[in-house]
Design a protein around this motif. Structure first.
Motif, mmCIF file in Angstrom:
data_model
loop_
_atom_site.group_PDB
_atom_site.id
_atom_site.type_symbol
_atom_site.label_atom_id
_atom_site.label_comp_id
_atom_site.label_asym_id
_atom_site.label_seq_id
_atom_site.Cartn_x
_atom_site.Cartn_y
_atom_site.Cartn_z
ATOM 1 N N PHE A 86 0.830 -1.201 0.000
ATOM 2 C CA PHE A 86 0.000 0.000 0.000
ATOM 3 C C PHE A 86 0.870 1.258 0.000
ATOM 4 N N GLN A 128 2.266 1.804 -3.413
ATOM 5 C CA GLN A 128 1.272 2.360 -4.320
ATOM 6 C C GLN A 128 1.085 3.860 -4.102
ATOM 7 N N ILE A 129 1.061 4.292 -2.848
ATOM 8 C CA ILE A 129 0.932 5.722 -2.549
ATOM 9 C C ILE A 129 2.140 6.489 -3.093
ATOM 10 N N LYS A 173 -4.652 4.006 -11.102
ATOM 11 C CA LYS A 173 -3.833 3.774 -9.904
ATOM 12 C C LYS A 173 -4.606 4.116 -8.640
ATOM 13 N N ILE A 219 -5.402 1.621 -5.561
ATOM 14 C CA ILE A 219 -5.118 1.986 -4.172
ATOM 15 C C ILE A 219 -6.349 1.749 -3.312
ATOM 16 N N SER A 220 -7.518 2.129 -3.809
ATOM 17 C CA SER A 220 -8.746 1.911 -3.026
ATOM 18 C C SER A 220 -9.034 0.422 -2.871
ATOM 19 N N TRP A 233 -6.706 -0.770 -0.117
ATOM 20 C CA TRP A 233 -7.156 -0.225 1.161
ATOM 21 C C TRP A 233 -8.412 -0.960 1.653
#
Length: 130
Positions: free
Chosen positions: A34, A37-38, A98, A102-103, A106
């Motif tokens: 995660f 990805q951020i 992207k 990410i969601s 999460w």
């Protein structure tokens, strides 16, 4: 070459950790993926901002491409403003995808975290009228 190999091996390790964490339902194993990805989303956003702020860098980049690059002359002949809009549209589509990924990660993390959480309310119902 050594740095690229090390980064590639690290990325494989992070992806394997995320897969293992999702499979075994260990939420902490998903966090490194995660964070990657951020970080990747932030870097791509900076690229989009730099294209928007300095649109002339695209023409400079195209001039530096090798002469045997396919369609170099056709791309160079496109109006620079139109080229910037096309590139920004392309980067926006990539950023939206992207953001979606990410969601997804999460939501997976939240699902596993809440599933392992023991703070679940239990309601007991009976047919006793007394």
């Amino acid at each position: 070459m050594c740095i690229a190999t090390a980064i590639s091996l690290l990325m494989i390790l992070i992806c394997a950790m995320a897969t293992y964490g999702a499979y075994k339902q260990h939420a902490a194993w998903i966090i490194p993926f995660f964070c990657y990805q951020i970080f990747d989303f932030a870097l791509n956003t900076l690229v989009a901002i730099s294209v928007l702020v300095y649109p002339s860098t695209i023409q400079d980049y195209l001039r530096q491409l090798p002469t045997n690059f396919s369609y170099k002359e056709e791309i160079m002949s496109v109006n620079p403003t139109c080229l910037v809009v096309i590139i920004l549209l392309f980067i926006s589509i990539i950023l939206a995808f992207k953001g979606y990924l990410i969601s997804c990660v999460w939501n997976c993390y939240r699902y596993i975290n809440s599933r392992n959480n023991s703070d679940v309310l239990v309601y007991i119902t009976t047919n006793d009228t007394a």
